[in-house]
Scaffold this motif. Structure first.
Motif, PDB file in Angstrom:
ATOM      1  N   ASP A 271       0.812  -1.218   0.000  1.00 16.46           N
ATOM      2  CA  ASP A 271       0.000   0.000   0.000  1.00 16.46           C
ATOM      3  C   ASP A 271       0.846   1.269   0.000  1.00 16.46           C
ATOM      4  OD1 ASP A 271       1.067  -0.150   2.519  1.00 16.46           O
ATOM      5  OD2 ASP A 271      -0.846  -0.232   3.592  1.00 16.46           O
ATOM      6  N   GLY A 272       2.149   1.129  -0.160  1.00 10.87           N
ATOM      7  CA  GLY A 272       3.025   2.290  -0.198  1.00 10.87           C
ATOM      8  C   GLY A 272       3.500   2.762   1.161  1.00 10.87           C
ATOM      9  N   SER A 273       3.006   2.141   2.235  1.00 12.49           N
ATOM     10  CA  SER A 273       3.414   2.561   3.584  1.00 12.49           C
ATOM     11  C   SER A 273       4.827   2.102   3.915  1.00 12.49           C
ATOM     12  CB  SER A 273       2.427   2.018   4.629  1.00 12.49           C
ATOM     13  OG  SER A 273       2.381   0.591   4.584  1.00 12.49           O
ATOM     14  N   VAL A 274       5.299   1.062   3.224  1.00  8.75           N
ATOM     15  CA  VAL A 274       6.648   0.542   3.442  1.00  8.75           C
ATOM     16  C   VAL A 274       7.330   0.363   2.090  1.00  8.75           C
ATOM     17  CG1 VAL A 274       8.027  -1.381   4.321  1.00  8.75           C
ATOM     18  CG2 VAL A 274       5.968  -0.686   5.546  1.00  8.75           C
ATOM     19  N   LEU A 275       8.595   0.800   2.000  1.00  8.92           N
ATOM     20  CA  LEU A 275       9.392   0.585   0.805  1.00  8.92           C
ATOM     21  C   LEU A 275      10.448  -0.461   1.120  1.00  8.92           C
ATOM     22  CD1 LEU A 275       9.904   4.265  -0.430  1.00  8.92           C
ATOM     23  CD2 LEU A 275       8.236   2.592  -1.241  1.00  8.92           C
ATOM     24  N   LEU A 276      10.488  -1.511   0.314  1.00  9.33           N
ATOM     25  CA  LEU A 276      11.417  -2.605   0.566  1.00  9.33           C
ATOM     26  C   LEU A 276      12.738  -2.327  -0.143  1.00  9.33           C
ATOM     27  CD1 LEU A 276      11.743  -5.413   1.881  1.00  9.33           C
ATOM     28  CD2 LEU A 276      10.961  -6.404  -0.273  1.00  9.33           C
ATOM     29  N   CYS A 277      13.788  -2.060   0.647  1.00 13.23           N
ATOM     30  CA  CYS A 277      15.091  -1.755   0.046  1.00 13.23           C
ATOM     31  C   CYS A 277      16.090  -2.881   0.266  1.00 13.23           C
ATOM     32  CB  CYS A 277      15.649  -0.446   0.630  1.00 13.23           C
ATOM     33  SG  CYS A 277      15.931  -0.498   2.407  1.00 13.23           S
ATOM     34  N   GLY A 278      15.638  -3.995   0.840  1.00 13.01           N
ATOM     35  CA  GLY A 278      16.537  -5.117   1.088  1.00 13.01           C
ATOM     36  C   GLY A 278      15.793  -6.430   1.051  1.00 13.01           C
ATOM     37  N   SER A 279      16.174  -7.329   1.913  1.00 15.40           N
ATOM     38  CA  SER A 279      15.581  -8.666   1.932  1.00 15.40           C
ATOM     39  C   SER A 279      14.373  -8.731   2.858  1.00 15.40           C
ATOM     40  CB  SER A 279      16.625  -9.695   2.358  1.00 15.40           C
ATOM     41  OG  SER A 279      17.270  -9.293   3.547  1.00 15.40           O
ATOM     42  N   SER A 280      13.603  -9.829   2.715  1.00 14.13           N
ATOM     43  CA  SER A 280      12.409 -10.036   3.529  1.00 14.13           C
ATOM     44  C   SER A 280      12.208 -11.536   3.718  1.00 14.13           C
ATOM     45  CB  SER A 280      11.185  -9.424   2.840  1.00 14.13           C
ATOM     46  OG  SER A 280       9.980  -9.837   3.463  1.00 14.13           O
ATOM     47  N   ASN A 281      11.612 -11.928   4.838  1.00 14.15           N
ATOM     48  CA  ASN A 281      11.363 -13.358   5.079  1.00 14.15           C
ATOM     49  C   ASN A 281       9.983 -13.782   4.589  1.00 14.15           C
ATOM     50  OD1 ASN A 281       9.670 -12.207   7.013  1.00 14.15           O
ATOM     51  ND2 ASN A 281      10.052 -13.821   8.504  1.00 14.15           N
ATOM     52  N   TYR A 282       9.347 -12.897   3.796  1.00 12.45           N
ATOM     53  CA  TYR A 282       8.012 -13.186   3.279  1.00 12.45           C
ATOM     54  C   TYR A 282       8.053 -13.188   1.746  1.00 12.45           C
ATOM     55  CZ  TYR A 282       3.078 -12.621   2.092  1.00 12.45           C
ATOM     56  OH  TYR A 282       1.827 -12.796   1.554  1.00 12.45           O
ATOM     57  N   GLY A 283       7.127 -13.924   1.144  1.00 12.84           N
ATOM     58  CA  GLY A 283       6.922 -13.844  -0.297  1.00 12.84           C
ATOM     59  C   GLY A 283       7.721 -14.819  -1.135  1.00 12.84           C
ATOM     60  N   LEU A 284       8.314 -15.828  -0.504  1.00 10.00           N
ATOM     61  CA  LEU A 284       9.149 -16.763  -1.253  1.00 10.00           C
ATOM     62  C   LEU A 284       8.343 -17.809  -2.026  1.00 10.00           C
ATOM     63  CD1 LEU A 284      12.009 -17.529   1.333  1.00 10.00           C
ATOM     64  CD2 LEU A 284      11.655 -15.499  -0.075  1.00 10.00           C
ATOM     65  N   ALA A 285       7.053 -17.922  -1.714  1.00 12.46           N
ATOM     66  CA  ALA A 285       6.252 -19.021  -2.264  1.00 12.46           C
ATOM     67  C   ALA A 285       6.141 -18.980  -3.786  1.00 12.46           C
ATOM     68  CB  ALA A 285       4.862 -19.019  -1.639  1.00 12.46           C
ATOM     69  N   GLU A 286       5.905 -17.789  -4.364  1.00  8.85           N
ATOM     70  CA  GLU A 286       5.708 -17.699  -5.810  1.00  8.85           C
ATOM     71  C   GLU A 286       6.934 -18.194  -6.570  1.00  8.85           C
ATOM     72  OE1 GLU A 286       4.659 -15.478  -3.705  1.00  8.85           O
ATOM     73  OE2 GLU A 286       2.534 -15.150  -4.198  1.00  8.85           O
ATOM     74  N   ALA A 287       8.081 -17.682  -6.178  1.00 12.60           N
ATOM     75  CA  ALA A 287       9.311 -18.097  -6.865  1.00 12.60           C
ATOM     76  C   ALA A 287       9.628 -19.563  -6.599  1.00 12.60           C
ATOM     77  CB  ALA A 287      10.480 -17.214  -6.415  1.00 12.60           C
ATOM     78  N   GLY A 288       9.434 -20.009  -5.360  1.00 14.23           N
ATOM     79  CA  GLY A 288       9.763 -21.382  -4.997  1.00 14.23           C
ATOM     80  C   GLY A 288       8.933 -22.416  -5.730  1.00 14.23           C
ATOM     81  N   GLN A 289       7.609 -22.236  -5.723  1.00 14.67           N
ATOM     82  CA  GLN A 289       6.762 -23.248  -6.351  1.00 14.67           C
ATOM     83  C   GLN A 289       6.864 -23.205  -7.882  1.00 14.67           C
ATOM     84  OE1 GLN A 289       2.598 -22.716  -5.410  1.00 14.67           O
ATOM     85  NE2 GLN A 289       2.656 -20.501  -5.683  1.00 14.67           N
ATOM     86  N   ASN A 290       6.999 -22.022  -8.453  1.00 12.15           N
ATOM     87  CA  ASN A 290       7.131 -21.936  -9.903  1.00 12.15           C
ATOM     88  C   ASN A 290       8.462 -22.516 -10.380  1.00 12.15           C
ATOM     89  OD1 ASN A 290       4.848 -20.354 -11.445  1.00 12.15           O
ATOM     90  ND2 ASN A 290       5.042 -19.371  -9.458  1.00 12.15           N
ATOM     91  N   THR A 291       9.495 -22.357  -9.577  1.00 11.25           N
ATOM     92  CA  THR A 291      10.791 -22.947  -9.910  1.00 11.25           C
ATOM     93  C   THR A 291      10.682 -24.462  -9.949  1.00 11.25           C
ATOM     94  OG1 THR A 291      12.051 -21.107  -8.961  1.00 11.25           O
ATOM     95  CG2 THR A 291      13.189 -23.226  -9.145  1.00 11.25           C
ATOM     96  N   ALA A 292      10.020 -25.041  -8.953  1.00 12.33           N
ATOM     97  CA  ALA A 292       9.846 -26.497  -8.911  1.00 12.33           C
ATOM     98  C   ALA A 292       9.084 -26.996 -10.135  1.00 12.33           C
ATOM     99  CB  ALA A 292       9.112 -26.896  -7.638  1.00 12.33           C
ATOM    100  N   ILE A 293       8.036 -26.279 -10.518  1.00 14.59           N
ATOM    101  CA  ILE A 293       7.216 -26.684 -11.669  1.00 14.59           C
ATOM    102  C   ILE A 293       8.018 -26.627 -12.967  1.00 14.59           C
ATOM    103  CG2 ILE A 293       5.235 -26.012 -13.094  1.00 14.59           C
ATOM    104  CD1 ILE A 293       3.898 -25.055 -10.443  1.00 14.59           C
ATOM    105  N   SER A 294       8.715 -25.520 -13.178  1.00 10.19           N
ATOM    106  CA  SER A 294       9.462 -25.355 -14.431  1.00 10.19           C
ATOM    107  C   SER A 294      10.632 -26.322 -14.512  1.00 10.19           C
ATOM    108  CB  SER A 294       9.959 -23.911 -14.567  1.00 10.19           C
ATOM    109  OG  SER A 294       8.877 -23.016 -14.706  1.00 10.19           O
TER     110      SER A 294
END
Length: 344
Positions: A271-294
């Motif tokens: 929502d624009g309240s936080v700007l991510l300028c580094g790493s995060s422990n959230y949001g790995l699922a999309e990349a992880g599961q799509n990597t396994a599928i491909s």
């Protein structure tokens, strides 16, 4: 900056505000080299402590992330190792088999599989570091390789030969860019022999495959109509266009559009309240599961080129493991979202 304000205040007290204001630009320009050198020396002297502190933070963060995501990350690593070893074994079998009706097709599929294993390793490094968007951007390339694998496997050896030969066209286009900007960049000019050799190879391929061959995706021009001779057209041809929404999302972190800055997988709320300028422990699922599928798709295409029982078993194992990886990544992500919701 605090140090600049202090210096400015000292000058005002010594020379008066009017004189300092009048000559501020001159004072700043004259003092820039000396001040920059002083700050540089100060930063250099304190850099070791600063770097040690950041390394400690990074190590602590990655330890906590691994504790949270251990199951899916370990499963994906195991999958990558299985894929790598099965590819090595396939390569040995092919080399031992002198009789091969489609050498270029097998070669192209092996090259693609090898690159896919390397990219999966890169994705794992990014996931362990908490860089979900970067990992997803690398998955985009993995998806492209998956689409390519299916396209190559479903066509004859000539298509694979055209694809491999297109390396010359890419090199020729790179040479044109190089020579256009070599003087501006201060690069060493290419010798005429190299340029003439590359141009001759390019012209020979165009004579062999047709004038459309030198165009983008020209290696696929004998299969696809002109209006669909692009990646999207190949994606549709092999039936993997249902993954296009993920592919489009992954593009945001490759290109410079505003969406890449405004939306991050590593943020629960965009929502624009936080700007991510580094790493995060959230949001790995999309990349992880799509990597396994491909990766599973690419391995399957390679292994079924030899319909042996051992290969068929491996394909089934990878299919089961891929589903398990997807479920594990999603489970962790949902748990984080639940904890965040309960904390509000």
């Amino acid at each position: 900056m605090k140090w600049f304000d202090e210096i400015l205040q000292d000058l005002i007290e010594k020379f008066g505000e009017e004189k300092v204001t009048k000559n501020l630009d001159k004072l700043i320009n004259n003092s820039l080299p000396e001040v920059a050198q002083l700050i540089r020396n100060s930063l250099k002297d304190s850099s070791q402590d600063m770097l040690d502190e950041h390394r400690l933070r990074r190590t602590s963060f990655e330890s906590r992330l691994l504790l949270r995501w251990r199951k899916p990350l370990n499963l994906l690593r195991a999958f990558q190792v299985i894929a790598l070893e099965s590819g090595e074994e396939f390569y040995k079998e092919i080399n031992a088999d002198v009789v091969n009706d489609e050498p270029d097709k097998i070669k192209a599929l092996i090259f693609t599989h090898t690159r896919a294993c390397r990219i999966t390793d890169e994705i794992l490094c990014l996931l362990r570091g908490g860089f979900a968007d970067a990992a997803f951007a690398r998955w985009r390339t993995l998806h492209e390789l998956s689409v390519l694998s299916f396209f190559i496997s479903k066509n004859d050896n000539e298509l694979s030969q055209r694809y491999l030969d297109y390396n010359v066209i890419d090199s020729y286009k790179e040479m044109e860019e190089y020579t256009s900007y070599q003087n501006i960049l201060g690069l060493k000019p290419l010798d005429e022999i190299t340029i003439e050799s590359l141009e001759r190879k390019k012209n020979n391929l165009v004579m062999r495959y047709g004038r459309n061959y030198s165009k983008k995706y020209g290696w696929a021009a004998n299969i696809l109509p002109a209006e669909k001779c692009n990646f999207k057209g190949i994606e549709e041809w092999v039936g993997l266009n249902h993954l296009r929404p993920y592919y489009k999302l992954a593009c945001n972190n490759i290109h410079s559009g505003a969406k890449g800055s405004l939306y991050n997988l590593g943020l629960i709320k965009n929502d624009g309240s936080v700007l991510l300028c580094g790493s995060s422990n959230y949001g790995l699922a999309e990349a992880g599961q799509n990597t396994a599928i491909s990766l599973q798709q690419i391995c399957t295409v390679l292994l079924i080129q030899r319909t042996e029982y051992e290969h068929l078993v491996l394909v089934k194992v990878m299919e089961i493991l891929s589903h398990e990886i997807c479920e594990a990544f999603v489970a962790v992500q949902k748990q984080i979202e639940l904890e965040e919701k309960n904390a509000l």
